[in-house]
Scaffold this active site. Structure first.
Site, PDB file in Angstrom:
ATOM      1  N   ILE A  35       0.828  -1.213   0.000  1.00 53.21           N
ATOM      2  CA  ILE A  35       0.000   0.000   0.000  1.00 53.21           C
ATOM      3  C   ILE A  35       0.867   1.270   0.000  1.00 53.21           C
ATOM      4  O   ILE A  35       0.410   2.334  -0.409  1.00 53.21           O
ATOM      5  CB  ILE A  35      -0.956  -0.031   1.227  1.00 53.21           C
ATOM      6  CG1 ILE A  35      -2.164   0.848   0.995  1.00 53.21           C
ATOM      7  CG2 ILE A  35      -0.237   0.326   2.504  1.00 53.21           C
ATOM      8  CD1 ILE A  35      -3.255   0.675   2.039  1.00 53.21           C
ATOM      9  N   HIS A  58       6.442 -12.351   5.912  1.00 52.05           N
ATOM     10  CA  HIS A  58       6.271 -11.962   4.517  1.00 52.05           C
ATOM     11  C   HIS A  58       7.600 -11.542   3.921  1.00 52.05           C
ATOM     12  O   HIS A  58       8.531 -11.162   4.640  1.00 52.05           O
ATOM     13  CB  HIS A  58       5.261 -10.806   4.402  1.00 52.05           C
ATOM     14  CG  HIS A  58       5.584  -9.631   5.251  1.00 52.05           C
ATOM     15  ND1 HIS A  58       5.305  -9.597   6.603  1.00 52.05           N
ATOM     16  CD2 HIS A  58       6.190  -8.447   4.966  1.00 52.05           C
ATOM     17  CE1 HIS A  58       5.707  -8.441   7.106  1.00 52.05           C
ATOM     18  NE2 HIS A  58       6.263  -7.726   6.124  1.00 52.05           N
ATOM     19  N   HIS A  64       9.332  -8.964   0.999  1.00 50.55           N
ATOM     20  CA  HIS A  64       9.131  -7.797   0.132  1.00 50.55           C
ATOM     21  C   HIS A  64       9.865  -8.064  -1.175  1.00 50.55           C
ATOM     22  O   HIS A  64      11.045  -8.433  -1.156  1.00 50.55           O
ATOM     23  CB  HIS A  64       9.744  -6.535   0.752  1.00 50.55           C
ATOM     24  CG  HIS A  64       9.110  -6.107   2.031  1.00 50.55           C
ATOM     25  ND1 HIS A  64       8.253  -5.033   2.108  1.00 50.55           N
ATOM     26  CD2 HIS A  64       9.210  -6.590   3.299  1.00 50.55           C
ATOM     27  CE1 HIS A  64       7.861  -4.863   3.365  1.00 50.55           C
ATOM     28  NE2 HIS A  64       8.434  -5.802   4.106  1.00 50.55           N
TER      29      HIS A  64
HETATM   30  P1  5GP Z   1       7.132  -4.968   7.413  1.00 52.52           P
HETATM   31  O1  5GP Z   1       7.685  -3.666   7.902  1.00 52.52           O
HETATM   32  O2  5GP Z   1       6.271  -5.642   8.436  1.00 52.52           O
HETATM   33  O3  5GP Z   1       8.216  -5.875   6.870  1.00 52.52           O
HETATM   34  O4  5GP Z   1       6.263  -4.621   6.160  1.00 52.52           O
HETATM   35  C1  5GP Z   1       4.904  -4.349   6.226  1.00 52.52           C
HETATM   36  C2  5GP Z   1       4.510  -3.768   4.892  1.00 52.52           C
HETATM   37  O5  5GP Z   1       3.111  -3.909   4.760  1.00 52.52           O
HETATM   38  C3  5GP Z   1       4.840  -2.288   4.726  1.00 52.52           C
HETATM   39  O6  5GP Z   1       5.673  -2.092   3.576  1.00 52.52           O
HETATM   40  C4  5GP Z   1       3.482  -1.617   4.566  1.00 52.52           C
HETATM   41  O7  5GP Z   1       3.490  -0.551   3.639  1.00 52.52           O
HETATM   42  C5  5GP Z   1       2.616  -2.776   4.100  1.00 52.52           C
HETATM   43  N1  5GP Z   1       1.210  -2.657   4.498  1.00 52.52           N
HETATM   44  C6  5GP Z   1       0.742  -2.298   5.728  1.00 52.52           C
HETATM   45  N2  5GP Z   1      -0.597  -2.288   5.750  1.00 52.52           N
HETATM   46  C7  5GP Z   1      -0.988  -2.649   4.490  1.00 52.52           C
HETATM   47  C8  5GP Z   1      -2.278  -2.806   3.891  1.00 52.52           C
HETATM   48  O8  5GP Z   1      -3.320  -2.629   4.509  1.00 52.52           O
HETATM   49  N3  5GP Z   1      -2.314  -3.178   2.590  1.00 52.52           N
HETATM   50  C9  5GP Z   1      -1.172  -3.394   1.864  1.00 52.52           C
HETATM   51  N4  5GP Z   1      -1.317  -3.768   0.584  1.00 52.52           N
HETATM   52  N5  5GP Z   1       0.068  -3.266   2.402  1.00 52.52           N
HETATM   53  C10 5GP Z   1       0.146  -2.887   3.701  1.00 52.52           C
END
Ligand code: 5GP
Length: 113
Positions: A31, A100, A102
């Site tokens: 997002i 997850h 990226h």
């Molecule tokens: P983390 O920091 O946990 O590795 O990555 C989480 C990712 O999830 C972030 O890049 C953030 O932008 C993405 N994200 C958070 N909430 C949402 C959402 O509601 N929808 C989508 N598509 N991505 C999200």
């Protein structure tokens, strides 16, 4: 455990642009993209962090890479290249506690290490 946002996306209870889905993983666009192409590939079953990985998760985790390669090809960034990142816990920058990967690409991302 309360559903996190990624579980809701996997279960079609929250909107996202789903790009790939199979028995093991689901992929959708981030997002808040940090590159022209920024896709999240998430395990369908909740594993909170890399620290919680068990031997039994090996197939599901293998599919994070399989999906990444397929999506990179579909997005036409396979030859130019891309970066795969998995964050773990606070210092690793993890925001969503559902394992997850990226997939980032669409420009030269430079060297970070
Ligand atoms: P983390 O920091 O946990 O590795 O990555 C989480 C990712 O999830 C972030 O890049 C953030 O932008 C993405 N994200 C958070 N909430 C949402 C959402 O509601 N929808 C989508 N598509 N991505 C999200």
């Amino acid at each position: 455990m309360k559903d996190n946002i990624f579980t809701k996306i996997i279960n079609n209870e929250y909107p996202a642009e789903i790009l790939y889905k199979n028995k093991y993983v689901t992929a959708f666009r981030d997002i808040n993209p940090k590159a022209p192409i920024h896709i999240i590939i998430v395990t369908n079953d909740v594993i909170r962090t890399v620290n919680d990985i068990k031997e039994q998760h090996a197939t599901m985790l293998g599919h994070l890479f399989i999906a990444s390669a397929k999506i990179a090809k579909k997005e036409k960034i396979n030859h130019a290249g891309y970066r795969l990142i998995v964050n773990c816990n606070k210092d690793g920058g993890q925001e969503i506690y559902h394992l997850h990967m990226h997939l980032l690409g669409g420009k030269n991302l430079g060297c970070i290490l």
